[in-house]
Design an enzyme around this catalytic site. Sequence first.
Site, PDB file in Angstrom:
ATOM      1  CE  LYS A  42      -3.765  -2.545   2.125  1.00 44.98           C
ATOM      2  NZ  LYS A  42      -4.436  -3.015   3.353  1.00 44.98           N
ATOM      3  CG  ASP A  74     -10.109  -0.863   4.976  1.00 44.38           C
ATOM      4  OD1 ASP A  74      -9.716  -1.062   3.804  1.00 44.38           O
ATOM      5  OD2 ASP A  74      -9.488  -1.272   5.980  1.00 44.38           O
ATOM      6  CD  GLN A  77      -3.373  -4.779   6.516  1.00 45.57           C
ATOM      7  OE1 GLN A  77      -3.268  -3.756   5.839  1.00 45.57           O
ATOM      8  NE2 GLN A  77      -3.961  -5.874   6.072  1.00 45.57           N
TER       9      GLN A  77
END
Lengths: 298, 298
Positions: A57, A124, A101
């Site tokens: 990322k 997200d 994460q």
Amino acid sequence: MSSSKSSNVIDGKAVAAAVIKECLTEVDALRRHNVVPGLAVVLVGEDPASKVYVGAKARTCLELGIYSRKIELPAETTQEELIGVVHDLNRDPAIHGILVQSPPPKHIDEEAVIRAIDPRKDVDGFHPENVAKLALEDPTGFVPCTPAGCLRLLKAAGISTTGADAVVIGRSMIVGKPMAFLLMAKGTDATVTIAHSRSTDLPGICRRADILIAAVGRPEMVKADWVKDGAVVIDVGINRVDDPSTKKGYRLVGDVAYDEVAPKCRAITPVPGGVGPMTIALLMKNTLQAARQQTRVV
Amino acid sequence: MSSSKSSNVIDGKAVAAAVIKECLTEVDALRRHNVVPGLAVVLVGEDPASKVYVGAKARTCLELGIYSRKIELPAETTQEELIGVVHDLNRDPAIHGILVQSPPPKHIDEEAVIRAIDPRKDVDGFHPENVAKLALEDPTGFVPCTPAGCLRLLKAAGISTTGADAVVIGRSMIVGKPMAFLLMAKGTDATVTIAHSRSTDLPGICRRADILIAAVGRPEMVKADWVKDGAVVIDVGINRVDDPSTKKGYRLVGDVAYDEVAPKCRAITPVPGGVGPMTIALLMKNTLQAARQQTRVV
């Protein structure tokens, strides 16, 4: 078979590259208004797979000119400390997107952490406010990256969804449910079936599908006789299976038994190189959407 | 045929009466802690059908010992005025549940009004926070009354949902989508298909169903050849069709052509007397849940 195989493969890397190219244009537009989009990725603990994802990322941000901040916290970090970090990021004007994460260490309540993220920075798309916006078809929300990537792959492959029979295997909030929302939304208009581990005659249900999305996390579960001739198959699974013949001792396979299923398909995504590359590309898209919405410049 | 018809009819009035009986016990329990549950129903304008619904809700509250406040506002009420009324009710400790009768006059943004309701008092279950809780299977949320009533009818009729093929016709946020969430949730575990106006071969999709939920608002659309032998049919539609032979000049029919479909069914809800009575009963249930959650006494 190999010629039919190569012609029907949906190349996730190529489609992801096209999305990244769109992102470059969007970053330029923001820059012209003196906005540098910023993404913070928080990693708690030492999970090796998570470290790989976080690294990928950060590299994609760098490539695009998105400011990326990686925050690595020890495995012993308490939930209060983690939520404190999230609150700091919520207030930080240089950061437009925040991602913690998954999975965090077991002593952390992941849902509470997601709720702590400002929904306007929840790239997200897991915050309840964004879940509701997706269900309500409100385009100001953030769509989870993996199902958004699957839909983009269908569009890139020229697959018409209107009135099509779409079957989603898996009912998670990460993939299955948001995928179903996206497919049934007005303008996409598929007939959507959500099947799962408790479904009776899963093979029979899958055989109905014009579009089959497998998101169960069980290696090569979907066999050739589960798939209708001419179906489109999107394989979300990324499973490690032992393979002593490889250097690492394992190989990656999807939820679909690719070799036997691919010859029957109108189109199919491989693993790796299918859905995987799309997830990061859509994360970048969401980060840019967040930057635009927070700065209102473009 | 008439004997098979009578034995397979799911009696919504009887099941609703059983729910109301449960509510009486719950009201008693709250009373023992000096809590009188309170429901406010806000009606804007003079829509005759809305007046009938609001009146029925108030009568059921009275019957149960729930404090009911009816707030009737003129059709010219502005959105700001209506939201002001909602804010007052949000702050009022005598009121645990708030419902703004749908549809409001056209100059009112219904979604903005729903968002103004405190989600803890949103007994209709339409606020985004409750939409998300349903999708996330969080039992502290309020489930919209009509789909909750349909699920209750299935349970009362002894229909097993696990692994069953359930087809929901209609993708609204009032019925179709929440119905799909409820049916696919863990513990209910149906395989759920959401079909709609853009679905290809709607009759063929419906014929797959072990459980068919019709929520489209089109009179008698579902014909006998849309229904598998032995299927369970829940008819959410309440449609007026002209009928000069009746006193009122119309009669109520569902989305299902009852007379031709019923003989094929293992179980079926009639219109009227099926889903209709359940909606108010579940509204009472939601109001009592709200009172318990706000007072934390039971």
